[in-house]
Design a protein around this motif. Structure first.
Motif, PDB file in Angstrom:
ATOM      1  N   VAL A   1       0.878  -1.170   0.000  1.00 28.31           N
ATOM      2  CA  VAL A   1       0.000   0.000   0.000  1.00 28.31           C
ATOM      3  C   VAL A   1       0.916   1.222   0.000  1.00 28.31           C
ATOM      4  N   GLY A   2       0.977   1.928  -1.090  1.00 30.62           N
ATOM      5  CA  GLY A   2       1.924   3.032  -1.190  1.00 30.62           C
ATOM      6  C   GLY A   2       3.306   2.503  -1.503  1.00 30.62           C
ATOM      7  N   GLU A   3       4.275   2.984  -0.763  1.00 33.89           N
ATOM      8  CA  GLU A   3       5.667   2.579  -1.008  1.00 33.89           C
ATOM      9  C   GLU A   3       6.413   2.481   0.309  1.00 33.89           C
ATOM     10  N   ILE A   4       7.612   1.945   0.258  1.00 35.52           N
ATOM     11  CA  ILE A   4       8.474   1.920   1.439  1.00 35.52           C
ATOM     12  C   ILE A   4       8.992   3.335   1.648  1.00 35.52           C
ATOM     13  N   ALA A   5       8.783   3.862   2.852  1.00 32.00           N
ATOM     14  CA  ALA A   5       9.150   5.250   3.146  1.00 32.00           C
ATOM     15  C   ALA A   5      10.223   5.295   4.225  1.00 32.00           C
TER      16      ALA A   5
END
Length: 72
Positions: free
Chosen positions: A42-46
């Protein structure tokens, strides 16, 4: 049957366990190992400052799994 026929993308504010967070040693490796089992990023690795890498995955039953890797 361990898998329900209910909706996968439930609202985040419903009752019940639908979110959990784990500390991992290697976030990218963990994501790669979970994808073949139905996990979707979900989204990206931040990156959170110079402290953590964080991400969220949605499992096959819609449960949100958070992963955190502490940076050294």
């Amino acid at each position: 049957m361990a898998i329900s026929a209910g909706p996968r993308n439930r609202p985040h504010n419903i009752l019940g366990t639908h979110r959990v967070m784990f500390a991992v040693d290697d976030i990218e490796d963990t994501v790669a190992r979970l994808r073949p089992h139905g996990a979707e990023l979900v989204g990206e690795i931040a990156r959170f400052e110079d402290s953590y890498l964080l991400c969220y995955l949605r499992g096959p039953e819609g449960i949100i799994v958070g992963l955190a890797e502490q940076l050294h």
